[in-house]
Design a protein around this motif. Structure first.
Motif, PDB file in Angstrom:
ATOM      1  N   ARG A   1      68.497 -22.855 -14.660  1.00 54.60           N
ATOM      2  CA  ARG A   1      68.194 -21.568 -14.106  1.00 54.60           C
ATOM      3  C   ARG A   1      68.813 -20.390 -14.480  1.00 54.60           C
ATOM      4  O   ARG A   1      68.554 -19.192 -15.162  1.00 54.60           O
ATOM      5  N   ARG A   2      69.851 -19.928 -15.034  1.00 54.29           N
ATOM      6  CA  ARG A   2      70.909 -18.934 -15.764  1.00 54.29           C
ATOM      7  C   ARG A   2      69.913 -19.421 -17.149  1.00 54.29           C
ATOM      8  O   ARG A   2      69.877 -18.135 -17.748  1.00 54.29           O
ATOM      9  N   PHE A   3      69.686 -20.651 -17.894  1.00 56.80           N
ATOM     10  CA  PHE A   3      69.308 -20.329 -18.802  1.00 56.80           C
ATOM     11  C   PHE A   3      67.497 -19.494 -19.199  1.00 56.80           C
ATOM     12  O   PHE A   3      67.719 -18.917 -19.908  1.00 56.80           O
ATOM     13  N   VAL A   4      67.009 -20.132 -18.282  1.00 48.93           N
ATOM     14  CA  VAL A   4      66.136 -19.783 -18.062  1.00 48.93           C
ATOM     15  C   VAL A   4      66.043 -17.764 -17.691  1.00 48.93           C
ATOM     16  O   VAL A   4      65.299 -17.129 -17.927  1.00 48.93           O
ATOM     17  N   GLU A   5      66.544 -17.450 -16.853  1.00 48.29           N
ATOM     18  CA  GLU A   5      67.066 -15.818 -16.472  1.00 48.29           C
ATOM     19  C   GLU A   5      67.206 -15.292 -17.978  1.00 48.29           C
ATOM     20  O   GLU A   5      66.800 -13.721 -18.001  1.00 48.29           O
ATOM     21  N   LYS A   6      68.535 -15.992 -18.923  1.00 44.73           N
ATOM     22  CA  LYS A   6      67.987 -15.053 -19.908  1.00 44.73           C
ATOM     23  C   LYS A   6      67.660 -15.374 -20.886  1.00 44.73           C
ATOM     24  O   LYS A   6      67.258 -14.204 -21.292  1.00 44.73           O
ATOM     25  N   HIS A   7      66.853 -15.842 -20.883  1.00 45.73           N
ATOM     26  CA  HIS A   7      65.760 -16.630 -22.349  1.00 45.73           C
ATOM     27  C   HIS A   7      64.384 -16.315 -22.016  1.00 45.73           C
ATOM     28  O   HIS A   7      63.406 -15.820 -22.780  1.00 45.73           O
ATOM     29  N   ASN A   8      64.052 -16.460 -20.816  1.00 44.67           N
ATOM     30  CA  ASN A   8      62.546 -16.448 -20.205  1.00 44.67           C
ATOM     31  C   ASN A   8      61.371 -15.726 -19.724  1.00 44.67           C
ATOM     32  O   ASN A   8      60.661 -15.640 -18.526  1.00 44.67           O
ATOM     33  N   ASP A   9      62.940 -15.169 -18.749  1.00 43.57           N
ATOM     34  CA  ASP A   9      62.182 -13.876 -17.711  1.00 43.57           C
ATOM     35  C   ASP A   9      61.086 -13.478 -18.460  1.00 43.57           C
ATOM     36  O   ASP A   9      60.759 -12.684 -19.092  1.00 43.57           O
ATOM     37  N   CYS A  10      60.124 -13.272 -17.098  1.00 42.76           N
ATOM     38  CA  CYS A  10      58.729 -12.795 -17.884  1.00 42.76           C
ATOM     39  C   CYS A  10      59.339 -11.279 -18.657  1.00 42.76           C
ATOM     40  O   CYS A  10      58.452 -10.414 -18.851  1.00 42.76           O
ATOM     41  N   VAL A  11      60.175 -10.305 -17.710  1.00 41.44           N
ATOM     42  CA  VAL A  11      60.079  -9.258 -18.095  1.00 41.44           C
ATOM     43  C   VAL A  11      61.216  -9.357 -19.438  1.00 41.44           C
ATOM     44  O   VAL A  11      60.771  -7.936 -20.167  1.00 41.44           O
ATOM     45  N   THR A  12      61.629  -9.690 -19.953  1.00 43.63           N
ATOM     46  CA  THR A  12      62.486 -10.359 -21.593  1.00 43.63           C
ATOM     47  C   THR A  12      61.376 -10.107 -22.118  1.00 43.63           C
ATOM     48  O   THR A  12      61.322  -9.846 -23.168  1.00 43.63           O
ATOM     49  N   VAL A  13      60.878 -11.943 -21.954  1.00 44.16           N
ATOM     50  CA  VAL A  13      59.669 -11.956 -22.813  1.00 44.16           C
ATOM     51  C   VAL A  13      58.356 -10.392 -23.210  1.00 44.16           C
ATOM     52  O   VAL A  13      57.479 -10.399 -24.400  1.00 44.16           O
ATOM     53  N   ALA A  14      57.929 -10.095 -22.095  1.00 44.42           N
ATOM     54  CA  ALA A  14      56.950  -8.705 -22.200  1.00 44.42           C
ATOM     55  C   ALA A  14      57.988  -7.980 -22.933  1.00 44.42           C
ATOM     56  O   ALA A  14      57.131  -7.431 -23.664  1.00 44.42           O
ATOM     57  N   ARG A  15      59.404  -7.164 -22.847  1.00 45.50           N
ATOM     58  CA  ARG A  15      59.478  -6.635 -23.987  1.00 45.50           C
ATOM     59  C   ARG A  15      59.348  -6.838 -25.135  1.00 45.50           C
ATOM     60  O   ARG A  15      59.576  -5.523 -25.692  1.00 45.50           O
ATOM     61  N   ARG A  16      60.193  -7.981 -25.596  1.00 48.87           N
ATOM     62  CA  ARG A  16      59.254  -8.687 -27.111  1.00 48.87           C
ATOM     63  C   ARG A  16      58.464  -8.536 -27.261  1.00 48.87           C
ATOM     64  O   ARG A  16      58.266  -7.756 -28.356  1.00 48.87           O
ATOM     65  N   ASN A  17      57.305  -8.754 -26.522  1.00 45.61           N
ATOM     66  CA  ASN A  17      56.100  -8.527 -27.099  1.00 45.61           C
ATOM     67  C   ASN A  17      56.169  -6.872 -27.176  1.00 45.61           C
ATOM     68  O   ASN A  17      55.014  -6.384 -28.146  1.00 45.61           O
TER      69      ASN A  17
END
Length: 383
Positions: free
Chosen positions: A353-369
């Protein structure tokens, strides 16, 4: 300076990727439209439906083509950013896809590629004897995989002249590609320069997923396998199932196997929550959507978690994936060790769960895009 909101079209989808990305983009304040087939049986969210009509043969494609030419295509213009899902972002033959793609180029500020599916360049990288991918769905240590042997000519169909021509046309004119997996990033770098590539990862809406509270003591480990009918060889699901059945037969008092197939997305997520260990796929370096969803729920997942992937994303501490090498023995041994060490399942689930929150949360991925899109639009003088 604060980034002004972008008007964004996400065109095509797979495994709910674009729909989940749209959630993250909207939380950042952007105006997003999703046009997709809804993942066929998955029935995922979209604003514009681009499914083929349920007609026999080529008639379904013809009906969609008529809809597009009769006015649907006009809804694909006027955007700051259009991101297409792979080169097959429409369920049409390549020549018609190129016609729509060229229309997108003329009617929008910038067209990008969400790199989350098979393409000719990806297949070429997989079958290249000098590839950095030791294994994939087509080759295992340089030899044809069960998928390749079971589907003769599959590589040739992906690398047909028509598909190759479409990919080359898109690669020549696209503003850039954002990759979902380590493997896709490697392949994209064989056809695009580094400045036109960014890694985004797979978006997961962690805010909407309440983790399962696993018990400290698990008497009987529940192993869960979600099968995609027609993709068993491609994902290695056949071998994972055989490995899990072998473990259950050896330890029937300690483990059980639950199998579901081709369920709608929301129903599938509800069933997933009943598991302790989720079997994902065998030939991957990277945990994909199914694995990440399970990890976001606090469950354990058997999938690709190669050290090359962790290095690629810069993760030096967490190793939540039960990584398997691409063979029956590795899968059986990994599953068996997990079943015989039930006291580790809860802690591993919390780390997942911590891993996904750090690397794959949709806001984090959206910000990279968004950061990549705005940089490329600025470099091209389109913002």
């Amino acid at each position: 300076m604060e980034q002004r909101p972008l008007k964004i079209l996400l065109l095509g989808d797979a495994s709910n990727f674009h729909h989940t990305l749209s959630v993250g983009l909207e939380r950042l304040g952007h105006d997003v439209t999703v046009a997709s087939e809804g993942g066929r049986w998955m029935h995922t969210g979209r604003d514009i439906d681009i499914s083929r009509a349920p007609l026999p043969g080529k008639l379904g494609g013809l009906a969609l083509w008529i809809r597009l030419r009769a006015g649907l295509m006009r809804r694909f213009t006027g955007f700051d950013v259009v991101s297409i899902h792979s080169h097959g972002f429409l369920p049409l033959r390549p020549g018609r896809i190129q016609t729509v793609y060229d229309y997108l180029l003329k009617g929008n500020r910038g067209v990008f590629h969400s790199v989350l599916g098979t393409s000719p360049s990806y297949v070429r990288e997989c079958i290249n004897p000098d590839s950095r991918l030791r294994y994939n769905e087509y080759r295992i240590n340089g030899r044809p995989s069960p998928y390749s042997l079971g589907c003769p000519g599959i590589e040739g169909r992906w690398c047909s002249p028509e598909l190759e021509a479409l990919e080359k046309h898109i690669d020549r004119t696209i503003l850039g590609g954002v990759t979902a997996l380590y493997e896709y990033d490697l392949a994209l770098r064989t056809v695009l320069p580094p400045e036109k590539i960014a890694y985004g990862g797979i978006p997961i809406d962690t805010a909407s997923i309440t983790p399962v509270v696993l018990p400290e003591k698990i008497d009987r480990v529940r192993i869960f396998l979600g099968r995609h009918k027609g993709r068993l060889l491609e994902k290695g699901t056949d071998l994972l199932e055989a490995a899990a059945r072998s473990v259950v037969e050896r330890h029937p008092d300690k483990a059980e196997l639950v199998i579901v197939e081709n369920r709608p997305y929301d129903e599938y997520l509800a069933l997933l929550r009943s598991a302790h260990i989720v079997l994902d796929q065998l030939y991957s370096y990277t945990p994909a959507t199914n694995a990440l969803l399970a990890m976001a729920m606090g469950l354990n997942t058997v999938s690709g978690g190669d050290e090359a992937f962790y290095r690629f994303i810069g993760e030096t501490e967490m190793r939540p994936v039960l990584h398997v090498e691409p063979d029956f023995e590795s899968a059986r041994d990994v599953i068996e060790r997990a079943v015989l060490s039930p006291g580790l399942i809860r802690a591993r689930g919390l780390e997942g769960r911590r891993f996904v929150e750090k690397h794959n949360d949709c806001v984090t991925v959206a910000r990279r895009n968004v950061e990549f899109w705005t940089r490329r639009l600025g470099e091209e003088g389109r913002l």
